[in-house]
Design an enzyme around this catalytic site. Sequence first.
Site, PDB file in Angstrom:
ATOM      1  N   GLY A   1       0.830  -1.209   0.000  1.00  0.00           N
ATOM      2  CA  GLY A   1       0.000   0.000   0.000  1.00  0.00           C
ATOM      3  C   GLY A   1       0.862   1.256   0.000  1.00  0.00           C
TER       4      GLY A   1
ATOM      5  NE  ARG B   1      -1.979  -4.523  -2.159  1.00  0.00           N
ATOM      6  CZ  ARG B   1      -1.861  -3.885  -0.998  1.00  0.00           C
ATOM      7  NH1 ARG B   1      -0.964  -4.241  -0.113  1.00  0.00           N
ATOM      8  NH2 ARG B   1      -2.641  -2.873  -0.699  1.00  0.00           N
TER       9      ARG B   1
ATOM     10  CG  ASP C   1       2.163  -6.105   7.985  1.00  0.00           C
ATOM     11  OD1 ASP C   1       1.747  -5.797   6.846  1.00  0.00           O
ATOM     12  OD2 ASP C   1       1.411  -6.509   8.884  1.00  0.00           O
TER      13      ASP C   1
ATOM     14  CB  THR D   1       1.530   1.713   6.403  1.00  0.00           C
ATOM     15  OG1 THR D   1       0.145   1.624   6.785  1.00  0.00           O
ATOM     16  CG2 THR D   1       2.360   1.447   7.653  1.00  0.00           C
TER      17      THR D   1
ATOM     18  CG  ASP E   1      -3.348   1.419   7.928  1.00  0.00           C
ATOM     19  OD1 ASP E   1      -4.175   2.313   7.686  1.00  0.00           O
ATOM     20  OD2 ASP E   1      -3.144   0.453   7.173  1.00  0.00           O
TER      21      ASP E   1
ATOM     22  CG  ASP F   1      -0.459  -1.404  10.480  1.00  0.00           C
ATOM     23  OD1 ASP F   1       0.494  -0.828   9.932  1.00  0.00           O
ATOM     24  OD2 ASP F   1      -1.229  -2.162   9.857  1.00  0.00           O
TER      25      ASP F   1
ATOM     26  NE  ARG G   1      -3.096  -3.244   7.414  1.00  0.00           N
ATOM     27  CZ  ARG G   1      -2.121  -4.006   6.979  1.00  0.00           C
ATOM     28  NH1 ARG G   1      -2.288  -4.672   5.864  1.00  0.00           N
ATOM     29  NH2 ARG G   1      -1.000  -4.109   7.623  1.00  0.00           N
TER      30      ARG G   1
HETATM   31  P1  ADP Z   1       2.162  -4.043   2.674  1.00  0.00           P
HETATM   32  O1  ADP Z   1       3.640  -4.033   2.481  1.00  0.00           O
HETATM   33  O2  ADP Z   1       1.572  -2.671   2.526  1.00  0.00           O
HETATM   34  O3  ADP Z   1       1.751  -4.749   3.949  1.00  0.00           O
HETATM   35  P2  ADP Z   1       1.285  -6.388   1.101  1.00  0.00           P
HETATM   36  O4  ADP Z   1       0.852  -7.162   2.281  1.00  0.00           O
HETATM   37  O5  ADP Z   1       0.437  -6.395  -0.112  1.00  0.00           O
HETATM   38  O6  ADP Z   1       1.509  -4.837   1.442  1.00  0.00           O
HETATM   39  O7  ADP Z   1       2.734  -6.907   0.695  1.00  0.00           O
HETATM   40  C1  ADP Z   1       3.408  -6.328  -0.403  1.00  0.00           C
HETATM   41  C2  ADP Z   1       4.128  -7.400  -1.179  1.00  0.00           C
HETATM   42  O8  ADP Z   1       5.116  -8.041  -0.341  1.00  0.00           O
HETATM   43  C3  ADP Z   1       3.265  -8.551  -1.648  1.00  0.00           C
HETATM   44  O9  ADP Z   1       2.561  -8.230  -2.828  1.00  0.00           O
HETATM   45  C4  ADP Z   1       4.294  -9.628  -1.897  1.00  0.00           C
HETATM   46  O10 ADP Z   1       4.966  -9.427  -3.114  1.00  0.00           O
HETATM   47  C5  ADP Z   1       5.288  -9.392  -0.763  1.00  0.00           C
HETATM   48  N1  ADP Z   1       4.956 -10.315   0.347  1.00  0.00           N
HETATM   49  C6  ADP Z   1       4.003 -10.192   1.290  1.00  0.00           C
HETATM   50  N2  ADP Z   1       3.973 -11.266   2.095  1.00  0.00           N
HETATM   51  C7  ADP Z   1       4.915 -12.114   1.641  1.00  0.00           C
HETATM   52  C8  ADP Z   1       5.386 -13.414   2.020  1.00  0.00           C
HETATM   53  N3  ADP Z   1       4.849 -14.070   3.055  1.00  0.00           N
HETATM   54  N4  ADP Z   1       6.388 -13.967   1.309  1.00  0.00           N
HETATM   55  C9  ADP Z   1       6.940 -13.315   0.267  1.00  0.00           C
HETATM   56  N5  ADP Z   1       6.547 -12.107  -0.151  1.00  0.00           N
HETATM   57  C10 ADP Z   1       5.553 -11.505   0.512  1.00  0.00           C
END
Ligand code: ADP
Length: 324
Positions: free
Chosen positions: A11, A72, A103, A126, A128, A130, A172
Site C-alpha cells: 500500500g 502487490r 508488514d 503506511t 495505519d 500499525d 486496518r
Molecule cells: P504491505 O507491504 O503494505 O503490507 P502487502 O501485504 O500487499 O503490502 O505486501 C506487499 C508485497 O510483499 C506482496 O505483494 C508480496 O509481493 C510481498 N509479500 C508479502 N507477504 C509475503 C510473504 N509471506 N512472502 C513473500 N513475499 C511476501
Amino acid sequence: IKKIAVLTSGGDSPGMNAAIRSVVRTCAYMKVDCVAVYRGYQGMIEGDFKPMDARSVNNIINKGGTILKSARCNDFRTPEGRKTAHDQLVKAGIDAFVVIGGDGSFTGAMIFNREYNFPVIGIPGTIDNDIFGTTFTLGFDTALNTVVECIDKIRDTASSHNRLFFVEVMGRDVGHIALNAGVGAGAEEILIPEENLGLDRLLESLKRSKESGKSSSIVIVAEGDKSGKNVFELKEYVEEHLPIYDVRVSVLGHMQRGGAPSCFDRVLASRMGVKAVEALLEGKTNLMVGIQDNQLTLTPINKAIKGHTKIDKELIRVSEIMTT
Ligand code: ADP
C-alpha cells in the site's frame, strides 16, 4: 556495498517519495550507486530498474503517492519468483536494497534475506501506523491531517442540521488514525478495535450529548472496530433505538492515502532514508528503521512484523475527558 536499490511496495502512503529522495541523495553523498526498482517486487522480478542520481529526485519531496509505483506481487511469495528477483539483482550488480512499505513487504524482504543472505533494510510506509518498533510510520501524520480537515467540514454541515454523523476512517486492525484524528477534530465518540465499549454505552453517550444541548455529533469509527456493526448498521441501530437523531454516514476511503505529505512526514522520511543507507554501509541487515523518543532506531524486521502496536491509553483517557 557498492550499489543500493530502493523500491516502494504494498500500500502506498504520503512521504514515500520523500523517502526515495532521501535514499537516492544519501547514496550520492556517500558515493555509492543507487538504482530505483519500479512496481515493488514485481519490477524486481522483471528487472525494471533505473539508475538514479541526486538530480533524478528533484521536486518529489512534496508529492503524494510514489513515483516508483507500487504493486502487490504474488510471484515474490514463491521461491521461484524470489530466485528470479535475485538473479536480476545480481545481474544489475545490486548488492543491497531498501524497501519502503508495510508488514507484507517486510515479510517478503525477510524471507529473501534468509534465502540469499541479501542485505535489506526496511522503512515503514503506511498511513495505519500499525508497525511495531516505531512510534510513527510514514504517511500517518499526513493522513491524520487529511481526516481532521474532512471532519471539520462534516461538522459544519452536521451542526447546521443538528445531525449525527458516523465517519469511518482507515487503520486496518488498529485505531491509531481514529483515536488521534478523533481527538484532533473533537469527535463525540471514537470507536476503535482496541476498546470495545459496547453499543449500549454508545447510545447512553449520544443521549447524554443531546440532553446536554450539543447541536451535532460526530462519531469516528475505525474500519477495524469490533462493535460488530459497520457504519451503516450503526446508523440503523441508532435510528431504531434513539429516534431523536437524524443520522448520516460518511466513509472517507482512499482520499486518506493521498495528498502532499505533511512537513512532519517529509522530515521523518528524510531522516529514515539517511539512516537506512548508513545502516547498510555499516554492514547491518534485516532491520527496520523506526523513530522512538525522537531517536532513529533499528528493529529486527521479524520483530517489527510480529510485534503489536499499542494504543495510547493516555490519549484514550484524554478523549474521554474531552467528550464530557
Ligand atoms: P504491505 O507491504 O503494505 O503490507 P502487502 O501485504 O500487499 O503490502 O505486501 C506487499 C508485497 O510483499 C506482496 O505483494 C508480496 O509481493 C510481498 N509479500 C508479502 N507477504 C509475503 C510473504 N509471506 N512472502 C513473500 N513475499 C511476501
